[in-house]
Write a protein that holds these residues in place. Structure first.
Motif, PDB file in Angstrom:
ATOM      1  N   GLU A   1     -20.501 -22.006 -42.101  1.00 54.34           N
ATOM      2  CA  GLU A   1     -21.162 -20.085 -42.752  1.00 54.34           C
ATOM      3  C   GLU A   1     -22.304 -20.474 -41.978  1.00 54.34           C
ATOM      4  OE1 GLU A   1     -19.902 -21.321 -47.407  1.00 54.34           O
ATOM      5  OE2 GLU A   1     -21.739 -22.283 -46.260  1.00 54.34           O
ATOM      6  N   CYS A   2     -23.263 -19.014 -42.103  1.00 58.30           N
ATOM      7  CA  CYS A   2     -23.924 -18.561 -41.731  1.00 58.30           C
ATOM      8  C   CYS A   2     -24.970 -18.664 -42.835  1.00 58.30           C
ATOM      9  CB  CYS A   2     -23.998 -16.966 -41.725  1.00 58.30           C
ATOM     10  SG  CYS A   2     -23.553 -15.971 -42.342  1.00 58.30           S
ATOM     11  N   ALA A   3     -26.480 -17.815 -42.747  1.00 58.79           N
ATOM     12  CA  ALA A   3     -27.535 -17.817 -43.777  1.00 58.79           C
ATOM     13  C   ALA A   3     -26.587 -17.126 -45.053  1.00 58.79           C
ATOM     14  CB  ALA A   3     -28.581 -16.816 -43.646  1.00 58.79           C
ATOM     15  N   TYR A   4     -25.747 -15.864 -45.218  1.00 64.97           N
ATOM     16  CA  TYR A   4     -25.086 -15.300 -45.925  1.00 64.97           C
ATOM     17  C   TYR A   4     -23.839 -16.137 -46.736  1.00 64.97           C
ATOM     18  CZ  TYR A   4     -28.123 -11.753 -44.352  1.00 64.97           C
ATOM     19  OH  TYR A   4     -29.306 -11.249 -43.960  1.00 64.97           O
TER      20      TYR A   4
ATOM     21  N   ARG B   1     -14.690 -13.649 -40.084  1.00 60.23           N
ATOM     22  CA  ARG B   1     -14.972 -15.384 -40.675  1.00 60.23           C
ATOM     23  C   ARG B   1     -13.918 -15.654 -42.213  1.00 60.23           C
ATOM     24  NH1 ARG B   1     -17.375 -12.343 -44.661  1.00 60.23           N
ATOM     25  NH2 ARG B   1     -17.074 -10.237 -43.325  1.00 60.23           N
TER      26      ARG B   1
ATOM     27  N   ALA C   1     -26.778 -21.547 -37.285  1.00 55.07           N
ATOM     28  CA  ALA C   1     -26.315 -20.648 -38.443  1.00 55.07           C
ATOM     29  C   ALA C   1     -27.164 -21.033 -39.971  1.00 55.07           C
ATOM     30  CB  ALA C   1     -25.248 -20.542 -38.167  1.00 55.07           C
TER      31      ALA C   1
ATOM     32  N   TRP D   1     -24.280 -26.324 -46.930  1.00 55.64           N
ATOM     33  CA  TRP D   1     -23.244 -24.836 -46.199  1.00 55.64           C
ATOM     34  C   TRP D   1     -22.015 -25.470 -45.304  1.00 55.64           C
ATOM     35  CZ3 TRP D   1     -28.674 -24.620 -45.968  1.00 55.64           C
ATOM     36  CH2 TRP D   1     -29.280 -22.941 -45.916  1.00 55.64           C
TER      37      TRP D   1
ATOM     38  N   CYS E   1     -25.595 -10.888 -41.278  1.00 53.00           N
ATOM     39  CA  CYS E   1     -25.958 -11.610 -40.329  1.00 53.00           C
ATOM     40  C   CYS E   1     -26.310 -11.094 -38.598  1.00 53.00           C
ATOM     41  CB  CYS E   1     -25.583 -12.760 -40.194  1.00 53.00           C
ATOM     42  SG  CYS E   1     -24.118 -13.306 -39.411  1.00 53.00           S
TER      43      CYS E   1
ATOM     44  N   CYS F   1     -20.565  -9.515 -40.989  1.00 54.94           N
ATOM     45  CA  CYS F   1     -21.495  -9.158 -41.683  1.00 54.94           C
ATOM     46  C   CYS F   1     -22.843  -9.378 -41.288  1.00 54.94           C
ATOM     47  CB  CYS F   1     -21.705 -11.032 -41.072  1.00 54.94           C
ATOM     48  SG  CYS F   1     -21.747 -12.273 -42.305  1.00 54.94           S
TER      49      CYS F   1
ATOM     50  N   HIS G   1     -17.991 -18.328 -40.214  1.00 58.15           N
ATOM     51  CA  HIS G   1     -18.015 -17.207 -38.957  1.00 58.15           C
ATOM     52  C   HIS G   1     -16.281 -18.574 -38.217  1.00 58.15           C
ATOM     53  CE1 HIS G   1     -19.895 -13.983 -39.263  1.00 58.15           C
ATOM     54  NE2 HIS G   1     -20.806 -15.185 -39.792  1.00 58.15           N
TER      55      HIS G   1
ATOM     56  N   ARG H   1     -23.512 -11.545 -36.709  1.00 63.46           N
ATOM     57  CA  ARG H   1     -22.269 -12.037 -35.585  1.00 63.46           C
ATOM     58  C   ARG H   1     -21.019 -11.215 -35.693  1.00 63.46           C
ATOM     59  NH1 ARG H   1     -25.417 -16.205 -37.653  1.00 63.46           N
ATOM     60  NH2 ARG H   1     -26.185 -17.656 -36.485  1.00 63.46           N
TER      61      ARG H   1
END
Ligand code: ADP
Ligand code: ZN
Length: 425
Positions: free
Chosen positions: A237-240, A309, A110, A221, A303, A301, A245, A305
């Motif tokens: 965390e994801c890229a955002y 979160r 992620a 991250w 992303c 989100c 998550h 998913r």
């Protein structure tokens, strides 16, 4: 997964989890009293009626009272770092270890880790879940691992220049220590090719992230986990980077008011409570993490998913300082300090009660370039810091400026609070 499918899966898995937990003496009577059986569970709402589990319960059932399978089926034991007394032992079946690797792989991917990358894994290998947990997660991604373990900063930096890893995994405080050494100038920065880092294991703040990202020219991250529940890989965390998550297909999450034990609405702070629903070796119901955070209520989100979160960990029910009746978390002080350009991100909070009133002294390293022989200049920096702290916490604190590089550095989890009051009580 769409939410409805995810919840159907959670329900089915919760039944299994209650079945496994129900076989343990600790839960058996508690479930029977409420007439809860796996078959009686028809909705996830049942969660609020299930018994909770605390760290004290784990201690009372030391060493392996919560083991869910015969010993012959255990594939691994790990433990908490156990700063006080005996560790908490945690047992994993082979399947638990596989699931754990997958969950670690998920948050690594992620954040952008791919098979072609090389990772410097600077978490301790041993009972601490960070090392082995992430090791198998990286392996699952297919990336190359440098299992350098924690400590020996010179060696870490040599490795970073010579093997040129793309990613670093450690505690944020250790990254800070490495960053300082890089900034001192003894390292050939052109040889450092790090692009990103995954930090977890201890609380850190958004300001700390900015400092490290600017200092090392990388992206960082956040990921969260705890040994009692598995280890790393519980959320990430994801890229955002808009919260971590939750891995909701394997854990159920609640946030409760630690006093009333009632669930609080999304968006409100409280203690995070986690129920693993696929775990075999160590089946817990509603484990009270003592970690404080909230669940974001700002919709899906971007992303893609569908999992909810959680916020950063904002403190722990047991590290909240109550100073003259006011609740203060070390993270608030950190945020205040890191807003200022004059200070280095190294600090130590000392609490005492010299007479009947609490006193807090914050020892802070100032940046080498700000250090001055002029008393007036130092006084004015001090005053400025005290004002910022007052505005963030509502409390007057003593500020003690110390020379660069004098406060302790940490290779694993940091300890930034010294509370003399506890010793006196
Ligand atoms: P212990 O430190 O109690 O021996 P662990 O090593 O399993 O046990 O540490 C788990 C704890 O570390 C969590 O309960 C939480 O307080 C802290 N922690 C882990 N990851 C993070 C994170 N990303 N942010 C803040 N705190 C974290
Ligand atoms: Zn996301």
């Amino acid at each position: 997964m769409q939410r409805a499918d995810l919840e159907a899966l959670q329900l089915q898995r919760l039944r299994q989890a209650v079945k496994r937990a129900g076989a343990l003496p600790f839960y058996k009577d508690k479930l029977a009293q409420k007439s809860i059986t796996p078959e009686s569970i028809t909705s996830l709402d049942i969660l609020k009626d299930l018994p909770m589990t605390t760290k004290a319960d784990l201690r009372d059932n030391y060493p392996l009272g919560f083991m869910g399978v015969p010993r012959t089926e255990i594939a691994r034991y790990q433990g908490t770092s156990g700063t006080t007394g005996k560790p908490t032992w945690v047992a994993y079946t082979k399947q638990d270890v596989i699931n754990w690797s997958n969950l670690c792989a998920r948050f690594l991917v992620a954040g952008g880790l791919r098979q072609e990358h090389t990772v410097q894994l600077a978490f301790g290998f041993g009972l601490f879940t960070g090392g082995f947990g992430l090791h198998f997660g990286i392996e699952q991604v297919g990336a190359a691992i440098i299992p350098i373990s924690s400590g020996n900063s010179d060696r870490q930096l040599m490795c970073m220049q010579d093997l040129q890893p793309d990613a670093l995994i450690c505690t944020p405080s250790y990254a800070l220590k490495l960053m300082d050494i890089v900034q001192e100038g003894s390292v050939d920065r052109s040889k450092i090719t790090l692009k990103h880092a995954y930090f977890g294991g201890e609380p850190w703040t958004e300001s700390m992230r900015t400092r490290i990202e600017e200092g090392l020219q990388i992206r960082c991250w956040n990921n969260y986990g705890l040994a009692e529940i598995q280890g790393p890989g519980v959320s990430g965390e994801c890229a955002y980077r808009n919260g971590m998550h939750f891995q909701e297909d394997q854990f159920l999450f609640e946030v409760i008011d630690p006093q009333t034990l009632e669930r609080v609405p999304d968006g409100e702070r409280g203690e995070i409570v986690i129920t693993p629903i696929v775990r075999e070796g160590f089946p817990l119901l509603r484990y009270r993490t003592r970690d404080i955070g909230f669940i974001y209520n700002d919709g899906d989100c971007p992303c893609g998913r569908t999992t909810r979160r959680m916020s950063r960990i904002l403190g722990r029910t047991d590290d909240m300082l109550i100073i003259r009746g006011v609740n203060v978390f070390p993270s608030q002080i950190e945020t205040a300090l890191l807003k200022m350009d004059s200070v280095a991100p190294h600090y130590m909070i000392e609490v005492s009660r010299p007479k009947s009133l609490d006193e807090i002294t914050v020892h802070i390293e100032i940046k080498p370039e700000m250090f001055s022989d002029s008393m007036t200049e130092m006084q004015s920096i001090k005053k400025e810091i005290a004002t910022v702290i007052l505005s963030v916490t509502g409390l007057h604190m003593n500020v003690n400026l110390v020379s660069p590089n004098t406060l302790e550095r940490f290779e694993g989890k940091s300890r930034r609070v010294i509370d003399h009051r506890k010793l006196d009580d």
